[in-house]
Design a protein around this motif. Structure first.
Motif, PDB file in Angstrom:
ATOM      1  N   GLU A   1      -8.057   2.928  -0.510  1.00  0.00           N
ATOM      2  CA  GLU A   1      -9.337   3.323   0.086  1.00  0.00           C
ATOM      3  C   GLU A   1      -9.858   4.562  -0.654  1.00  0.00           C
ATOM      4  O   GLU A   1      -9.662   5.695  -0.208  1.00  0.00           O
ATOM      5  CB  GLU A   1      -9.175   3.621   1.582  1.00  0.00           C
ATOM      6  N   PRO A   2     -10.512   4.382  -1.790  1.00  0.00           N
ATOM      7  CA  PRO A   2     -10.933   5.521  -2.618  1.00  0.00           C
ATOM      8  C   PRO A   2     -11.864   6.501  -1.910  1.00  0.00           C
ATOM      9  O   PRO A   2     -11.950   7.666  -2.320  1.00  0.00           O
ATOM     10  CB  PRO A   2     -11.640   4.849  -3.804  1.00  0.00           C
ATOM     11  N   ASN A   3     -12.551   6.071  -0.859  1.00  0.00           N
ATOM     12  CA  ASN A   3     -13.556   6.921  -0.217  1.00  0.00           C
ATOM     13  C   ASN A   3     -13.017   7.764   0.922  1.00  0.00           C
ATOM     14  O   ASN A   3     -13.791   8.506   1.546  1.00  0.00           O
ATOM     15  CB  ASN A   3     -14.720   6.064   0.280  1.00  0.00           C
ATOM     16  N   VAL A   4     -11.706   7.681   1.206  1.00  0.00           N
ATOM     17  CA  VAL A   4     -11.183   8.518   2.283  1.00  0.00           C
ATOM     18  C   VAL A   4     -11.164   9.971   1.838  1.00  0.00           C
ATOM     19  O   VAL A   4     -11.121  10.294   0.650  1.00  0.00           O
ATOM     20  CB  VAL A   4      -9.767   8.081   2.730  1.00  0.00           C
TER      21      VAL A   4
ATOM     22  N   ASN B   1      -2.103  10.218  -1.104  1.00  0.00           N
ATOM     23  CA  ASN B   1      -2.186   9.769  -2.495  1.00  0.00           C
ATOM     24  C   ASN B   1      -2.103   8.255  -2.602  1.00  0.00           C
ATOM     25  O   ASN B   1      -2.816   7.629  -3.390  1.00  0.00           O
ATOM     26  CB  ASN B   1      -1.081  10.417  -3.332  1.00  0.00           C
ATOM     27  N   GLU B   2      -1.227   7.654  -1.807  1.00  0.00           N
ATOM     28  CA  GLU B   2      -1.099   6.200  -1.811  1.00  0.00           C
ATOM     29  C   GLU B   2      -2.319   5.542  -1.169  1.00  0.00           C
ATOM     30  O   GLU B   2      -2.821   4.518  -1.632  1.00  0.00           O
ATOM     31  CB  GLU B   2       0.169   5.796  -1.052  1.00  0.00           C
TER      32      GLU B   2
ATOM     33  N   GLY C   1      -2.548  10.779   6.874  1.00  0.00           N
ATOM     34  CA  GLY C   1      -2.270   9.502   6.231  1.00  0.00           C
ATOM     35  C   GLY C   1      -2.487   8.355   7.193  1.00  0.00           C
ATOM     36  O   GLY C   1      -3.219   8.501   8.176  1.00  0.00           O
ATOM     37  N   ALA C   2      -1.839   7.227   6.912  1.00  0.00           N
ATOM     38  CA  ALA C   2      -2.078   6.040   7.730  1.00  0.00           C
ATOM     39  C   ALA C   2      -0.841   5.163   7.764  1.00  0.00           C
ATOM     40  O   ALA C   2       0.011   5.200   6.866  1.00  0.00           O
ATOM     41  CB  ALA C   2      -3.261   5.250   7.182  1.00  0.00           C
TER      42      ALA C   2
END
Length: 366
Positions: A135-138, A129-130, A144-145
């Motif tokens: 990065e809207p396209n993930v 969510n964060e 997550g990252a």
């Protein structure tokens, strides 16, 4: 009459060191084997990267961060001197994790490293969510990252061109398409013999010959405990902006293509591409950015990294041939700034030189 320094190896590492030595007023001759060599520079991912460095040796994390901190000034200096645009972007990067187990282990590792560095190691964990806000396209099919604010990337081809152009302008002599077959001590310092039998002399010698150091290193008293490791990468057609920041496996280059990588394969001196590995890289990339499923790949390639037993660089003045230095690493882009700005000070014995004892060959005696 020879040069102050002979540098065997004209890739990113050798050129970076040459640039720094020239800035100190040294005379330099660079020997480069040409494109028939197993060029590590060919396989770089273009990253200026701190994440993942120093998990078992905090000194490597410090060294990588020092270089990353120098990069903006270093890039600006090269751009102003050469007119080359390096396209450096350094506002952080991601380490994507496909599973919760992988992400949790990474958090533990970074927490330990931060403790070892006295709390001075910035990183942030981004759940999906964060991450979507950045990065809207993930996609949504991974864990997550980890975000590190000091990471970034650069156009490595432009870096190579800028360094090659500037070392020439500063007076370096480049001897290309030769293989140095023998190095030995001489009254003036060192004598180098190429594959045609021609002899060159220098006061000091830097061995940045990549995998060629396996043969030349022992002639100068080094163990040269390095091995090849294959990495395969691919790049897509140019597309509209898909991602805002790079990761250690995905980056959108300034021309628009997305670079996808990178494998780590123990295959000896085999730099061939393999469809199975490239397919795996593509699947993982699509899992993170699903839109890549509709994008064409335009080229792929592989190259051989230079790996030490612990994955860290090797910097050492020879005990039997003083004035000879191996410079071996697998992070030539990240460390380019440190190799240009800091390593020559160490070679020259400056009181401002960095502490590099953790990267000596004696660590392999343990």
């Amino acid at each position: 009459m020879g040069s102050d320094y002979a540098i065997v190896g004209g890739g990113i590492v050798g050129l970076s060191v040459a640039y720094g030595l020239l800035n100190l007023g040294e005379t330099v001759t660079i020997f480069d084997e040409g494109d028939l060599a197993f060029r590590a520079s060919r396989g770089n991912f273009g990253l200026v990267w701190v994440q993942g460095k120093g998990m078992k040796q905090p000194a490597y994390a410090k060294w990588s961060r020092n270089s990353a901190a120098l990069w903006k000034g270093y890039a600006q200096e090269l751009e102003e001197a050469t007119g080359q645009t390096l396209s450096l972007q350094q506002d952080g990067g991601y380490g994507y994790h496909l599973t919760e187990e992988s992400l949790e282990q990474e958090i533990k590792d970074y927490t330990w490293l931060k403790e070892q560095l006295g709390g001075d190691y910035p990183f942030e964990v981004l759940r999906l969510n964060e991450l979507k806000k950045e990065e809207p396209n993930v996609g949504t099919n991974f864990a997550g990252a980890v975000y590190h604010p000091e990471d970034g990337h650069v156009n490595s081809l432009q870096l190579f061109r800028a360094l090659a152009k500037e070392v020439r302008r500063k007076g370096a002599k480049l001897v290309t398409s030769v293989t140095i077959q023998k190095v030995e001590t001489a009254a003036s310092g060192f004598r180098l013999t190429d594959d045609s039998g021609k002899v060159y002399e220098s006061e000091k010698l830097v061995l940045s010959a990549g995998l060629g150091s396996m043969k030349l290193g022992p002639l100068l008293g080094f163990k040269a405990p390095i091995r090849p490791q294959r990495g395969q990468v691919m790049i897509t057609e140019k597309i509209p902006k898909l991602m805002n920041r790079p990761s250690d496996t995905l980056r959108q280059v300034n021309e628009g293509g997305v670079q996808i990588g990178a494998s780590a394969e123990e295959v000896d001196l085999d730099d061939r591409e393999t469809p199975a590995t490239l397919a795996k890289l593509a699947r993982e990339a699509i899992q993170i950015f699903p839109d890549l499923a509709h994008v064409k790949t335009v080229r792929s390639w592989s190259a051989l990294r230079i790996m030490s037993p612990d994955g860290l660089p090797i910097y050492q003045e020879s005990l039997t041939c003083p004035g000879a230095f191996p410079v071996t690493c697998h992070s030539g882009i990240t460390l380019s700034a440190a190799h240009a700005r800091l390593l020559p000070l160490w070679m020259e014995g400056s009181h401002t030189a960095p502490e590099l004892d953790p990267f000596g060959e004696d660590r392999f005696n343990v």
